[in-house]
Design a protein around this motif. Structure first.
Motif, PDB file in Angstrom:
ATOM      1  N   THR A 170       0.876  -1.093   0.094  1.00 17.51           N
ATOM      2  CA  THR A 170       0.159  -0.124   0.009  1.00 17.51           C
ATOM      3  C   THR A 170       0.735   1.197   0.141  1.00 17.51           C
ATOM      4  OG1 THR A 170      -0.352  -0.042   2.342  1.00 17.51           O
ATOM      5  CG2 THR A 170      -1.875  -1.115   1.214  1.00 17.51           C
ATOM      6  N   PRO A 171       1.858   1.400  -0.953  1.00 16.65           N
ATOM      7  CA  PRO A 171       2.742   2.425  -1.053  1.00 16.65           C
ATOM      8  C   PRO A 171       1.783   3.960  -1.105  1.00 16.65           C
ATOM      9  CG  PRO A 171       2.770   1.522  -3.223  1.00 16.65           C
ATOM     10  CD  PRO A 171       1.976   0.260  -2.221  1.00 16.65           C
ATOM     11  N   GLU A 172       0.715   3.891  -1.495  1.00 19.28           N
ATOM     12  CA  GLU A 172      -0.011   5.226  -1.669  1.00 19.28           C
ATOM     13  C   GLU A 172      -0.450   5.677  -0.384  1.00 19.28           C
ATOM     14  OE1 GLU A 172      -1.081   2.276  -2.322  1.00 19.28           O
ATOM     15  OE2 GLU A 172      -3.267   2.160  -2.659  1.00 19.28           O
ATOM     16  N   VAL A 173      -0.400   4.934   0.934  1.00 17.67           N
ATOM     17  CA  VAL A 173      -0.896   5.272   2.080  1.00 17.67           C
ATOM     18  C   VAL A 173       0.098   6.325   2.757  1.00 17.67           C
ATOM     19  CG1 VAL A 173      -1.683   4.461   4.328  1.00 17.67           C
ATOM     20  CG2 VAL A 173      -2.391   3.400   2.376  1.00 17.67           C
ATOM     21  N   PRO A 174       1.198   5.877   2.884  1.00 16.37           N
ATOM     22  CA  PRO A 174       1.951   6.982   3.708  1.00 16.37           C
ATOM     23  C   PRO A 174       2.238   8.047   2.895  1.00 16.37           C
ATOM     24  CG  PRO A 174       3.357   4.949   2.884  1.00 16.37           C
ATOM     25  CD  PRO A 174       1.748   4.404   2.829  1.00 16.37           C
ATOM     26  N   GLN A 175       2.079   8.074   1.444  1.00 20.34           N
ATOM     27  CA  GLN A 175       2.353   9.176   0.472  1.00 20.34           C
ATOM     28  C   GLN A 175       1.368   9.990   0.710  1.00 20.34           C
ATOM     29  OE1 GLN A 175       2.305   7.729  -3.380  1.00 20.34           O
ATOM     30  NE2 GLN A 175       4.289   6.516  -3.096  1.00 20.34           N
ATOM     31  N   ALA A 176      -0.098   9.631   1.017  1.00 25.70           N
ATOM     32  CA  ALA A 176      -1.392  10.351   1.120  1.00 25.70           C
ATOM     33  C   ALA A 176      -1.348  10.936   2.520  1.00 25.70           C
ATOM     34  CB  ALA A 176      -2.651   9.695   1.054  1.00 25.70           C
ATOM     35  N   VAL A 177      -0.773  10.270   3.542  1.00 27.88           N
ATOM     36  CA  VAL A 177      -0.708  10.945   4.917  1.00 27.88           C
ATOM     37  C   VAL A 177       0.319  12.143   4.999  1.00 27.88           C
ATOM     38  CG1 VAL A 177      -0.299  10.579   7.391  1.00 27.88           C
ATOM     39  CG2 VAL A 177      -1.430   8.980   6.191  1.00 27.88           C
ATOM     40  N   LYS A 178       1.394  11.836   4.210  1.00 29.89           N
ATOM     41  CA  LYS A 178       2.361  12.905   4.316  1.00 29.89           C
ATOM     42  C   LYS A 178       1.990  14.084   3.619  1.00 29.89           C
ATOM     43  CE  LYS A 178       6.964  13.998   2.991  1.00 29.89           C
ATOM     44  NZ  LYS A 178       6.713  15.196   2.400  1.00 29.89           N
ATOM     45  N   ALA A 179       1.279  13.949   2.545  1.00 33.77           N
ATOM     46  CA  ALA A 179       0.511  14.823   1.629  1.00 33.77           C
ATOM     47  C   ALA A 179      -0.540  15.889   2.730  1.00 33.77           C
ATOM     48  CB  ALA A 179      -0.252  14.429   0.421  1.00 33.77           C
TER      49      ALA A 179
ATOM     50  N   LYS B 224      -0.046  13.596  -6.993  1.00 33.25           N
ATOM     51  CA  LYS B 224       0.381  12.554  -7.908  1.00 33.25           C
ATOM     52  C   LYS B 224       0.472  11.349  -7.492  1.00 33.25           C
ATOM     53  CE  LYS B 224       2.661  15.362 -11.571  1.00 33.25           C
ATOM     54  NZ  LYS B 224       2.023  16.523 -10.951  1.00 33.25           N
ATOM     55  N   ILE B 225      -0.379  11.153  -6.423  1.00 33.61           N
ATOM     56  CA  ILE B 225      -0.546   9.843  -5.614  1.00 33.61           C
ATOM     57  C   ILE B 225      -1.809   8.632  -6.315  1.00 33.61           C
ATOM     58  CG2 ILE B 225      -1.091   8.794  -3.546  1.00 33.61           C
ATOM     59  CD1 ILE B 225      -0.200  11.461  -2.181  1.00 33.61           C
ATOM     60  N   GLN B 226      -1.584   7.362  -6.447  1.00 32.38           N
ATOM     61  CA  GLN B 226      -2.566   6.739  -6.910  1.00 32.38           C
ATOM     62  C   GLN B 226      -3.915   6.794  -6.171  1.00 32.38           C
ATOM     63  OE1 GLN B 226      -1.349   2.689  -6.741  1.00 32.38           O
ATOM     64  NE2 GLN B 226      -2.997   1.899  -8.037  1.00 32.38           N
ATOM     65  N   LYS B 227      -5.045   6.702  -7.028  1.00 30.77           N
ATOM     66  CA  LYS B 227      -6.279   6.875  -6.473  1.00 30.77           C
ATOM     67  C   LYS B 227      -6.812   5.482  -6.077  1.00 30.77           C
ATOM     68  CE  LYS B 227      -7.463  11.257  -8.674  1.00 30.77           C
ATOM     69  NZ  LYS B 227      -8.346  12.040  -9.677  1.00 30.77           N
ATOM     70  N   THR B 228      -6.999   5.138  -4.902  1.00 26.20           N
ATOM     71  CA  THR B 228      -7.418   3.916  -4.615  1.00 26.20           C
ATOM     72  C   THR B 228      -8.250   3.934  -3.450  1.00 26.20           C
ATOM     73  OG1 THR B 228      -5.354   3.296  -2.917  1.00 26.20           O
ATOM     74  CG2 THR B 228      -5.310   2.750  -5.320  1.00 26.20           C
ATOM     75  N   ALA B 229      -8.942   3.051  -2.925  1.00 22.29           N
ATOM     76  CA  ALA B 229      -9.651   3.065  -1.602  1.00 22.29           C
ATOM     77  C   ALA B 229      -8.583   3.138  -0.515  1.00 22.29           C
ATOM     78  CB  ALA B 229     -10.489   1.807  -1.573  1.00 22.29           C
ATOM     79  N   PHE B 230      -7.480   2.499  -0.659  1.00 22.38           N
ATOM     80  CA  PHE B 230      -6.553   2.774   0.596  1.00 22.38           C
ATOM     81  C   PHE B 230      -6.099   4.177   0.763  1.00 22.38           C
ATOM     82  CE2 PHE B 230      -5.213  -2.076  -0.095  1.00 22.38           C
ATOM     83  CZ  PHE B 230      -6.020  -2.460   0.460  1.00 22.38           C
ATOM     84  N   SER B 231      -5.897   4.897  -0.445  1.00 26.31           N
ATOM     85  CA  SER B 231      -5.557   6.364  -0.177  1.00 26.31           C
ATOM     86  C   SER B 231      -6.814   7.141   0.488  1.00 26.31           C
ATOM     87  CB  SER B 231      -4.916   6.921  -1.512  1.00 26.31           C
ATOM     88  OG  SER B 231      -6.105   6.932  -2.536  1.00 26.31           O
ATOM     89  N   GLN B 232      -7.758   6.645   0.176  1.00 27.70           N
ATOM     90  CA  GLN B 232      -8.964   7.379   0.983  1.00 27.70           C
ATOM     91  C   GLN B 232      -8.872   7.129   2.522  1.00 27.70           C
ATOM     92  OE1 GLN B 232     -12.185   5.201  -1.409  1.00 27.70           O
ATOM     93  NE2 GLN B 232     -13.153   7.046  -1.575  1.00 27.70           N
TER      94      GLN B 232
END
Length: 388
Positions: free
Chosen positions: A49-58, A298-306
């Motif tokens: 789930t690499p998009e998760v820490p990216q989205a939190v940091k954003a 520019k983070i992947q749009k997934t349910a996890f990034s939600q």
């Protein structure tokens, strides 16, 4: 090393590390400098789930750009545990002892909750996972995920099949993972208590091989709806071969992907339950906030990034409402005494709160596969036992 020996060795390591952490004093009690926040994520390994820490940091970057929280910046320290039990245990200790985090926010590890729940409780640190995976994520005093989780979702899926679609013969073809059996049994029991109905047929050991025998058994039982959580393509191809176009198949959130929508044969009726607002429609309540953050960065749009954006948002909201200096003790106290937060991306308000179990988010929205895409259905969130 035999499996039993390895398990014992890991357990011993965990106990040593937990004991060491408990005697480490007051890490995380500093009220100066950046507010350090930890996360344990599966960036590599079997559950990625690499998009998760990216989205939190954003989200944290956005807060910092606006001046931080009472003048203090937020600093996310994410550790990739690669779904390795020992790495996950060591990551928790490192974040608590060495990094001095005030809380964990946006974790998305498949093994974190079960391995580290005792560490979090004994060190008085709380965790708000973006994605709660195993049962321990929802039954621990110091962990409160922002997703309903697989078992609450399962109750909602059963409820949708029987009450919304109106089926009397609901069946399950499921792969039940080790350690998940009790959670699945409780989810089915809750549905039965709400509706007075029982499963017409069940198979809890569905493998990844030829699904023909399971589908033949479903037909023999007269199943009108079948819940399924395995690989989509081969299963649905065989279901079509078996002439099951009149059966409603209902998948879990893990199957809600563009690739799976394309893998469903024409003429088959397939639904999927989601844990947040369906991410494929950015106009739904709450989704614009998430879509703006991930698109800008520019983070992947997934349910996890939600889940990542939501976990960061609710944490920041609690922090901004605190009157005490921000440190580990005060953050834990604030979260355990907070008022519920209404967040339109989920079906019910989120709250950490006191208590030994935390599964605040209920309900699911449903999508249906049509012409190789997922169509969002109009019912809104289906919360079992609650009229919409």
């Amino acid at each position: 090393m035999k499996r039993t020996s390895m398990t014992a060795a890991l357990a011993t390591t965990a106990l040593v590390l937990v004991s060491s952490a408990c005697s480490s004093g007051s890490s995380g009690e500093s009220s100066d400098g950046p507010i350090k926040v930890g996360a344990i994520n599966g960036v590599t390994g079997l559950f990625q789930t690499p998009e998760v820490p990216q989205a939190v940091k954003a989200v944290f970057d956005e807060v910092n750009a606006a001046g931080g929280v009472n003048g203090r910046k937020l600093e996310l320290i994410s550790i990739d545990d690669t779904m390795n039990p020992q790495r996950s245990t060591e990551a928790a200790i490192d974040l608590i002892r060495s990094k001095g985090v005030v809380a964990l926010v946006g974790s998305s590890s498949a093994v974190d909750c079960g391995l580290n729940r005792a560490t979090y409780q004994k060190n008085n640190v709380v965790s708000i996972p973006a994605v709660g995976v195993d049962a321990a994520c929802f039954t621990s005093p110091n962990i409160a995920p922002v997703n309903p989780g697989p078992f609450t979702l399962l109750t909602a899926m059963l409820y949708y099949a029987s009450e919304t679609l109106g089926h009397d013969k609901v069946c399950m073809d499921y792969t039940v993972l080790p350690g998940s059996g009790d959670g699945v049994d409780k989810a089915v029991k809750e549905w039965s208590e709400l509706t007075g109905k029982k499963l017409a047929h069940k198979e809890f050991a569905v493998g990844e091989g030829d699904p023909t025998k399971y589908l033949v058994a479903d037909k023999a039982a007269g199943c009108q709806a079948v819940l399924y959580n395995g690989p989509v393509g081969p299963y649905m191809s065989q279901a079509k071969t078996q002439g099951m176009g009149g059966v409603d198949f209902i998948f879990g959130a893990n199957s809600y992907t563009d690739a799976n929508a394309k893998a469903i044969p024409a003429g088959m009726s397939v639904y999927a339950g989601t844990e947040w607002q369906p991410y494929t429609d950015e106009t739904l309540p709450g989704n614009k906030r998430w879509a703006d953050i991930v698109s800008k960065n520019k983070i992947q749009k997934t349910a996890f990034s939600q889940g990542a954006v939501m976990s960061a948002d609710v944490f920041v909201q609690v922090l901004k409402g605190m009157k005490d200096p921000v440190n580990r003790s005060s953050v834990t106290k604030a979260l355990k005494n907070m008022q519920p937060i209404t967040y339109p991306m989920v079906g019910t308000p989120w709250v950490f709160g006191p208590g030994d179990v935390h599964n605040p988010v209920k309900g699911s929205r449903f999508v249906k596969a049509e012409n190789g895409k997922w169509k969002v259905l109009p019912e809104g969130f289906v919360v079992p036992g609650q009229k919409s």
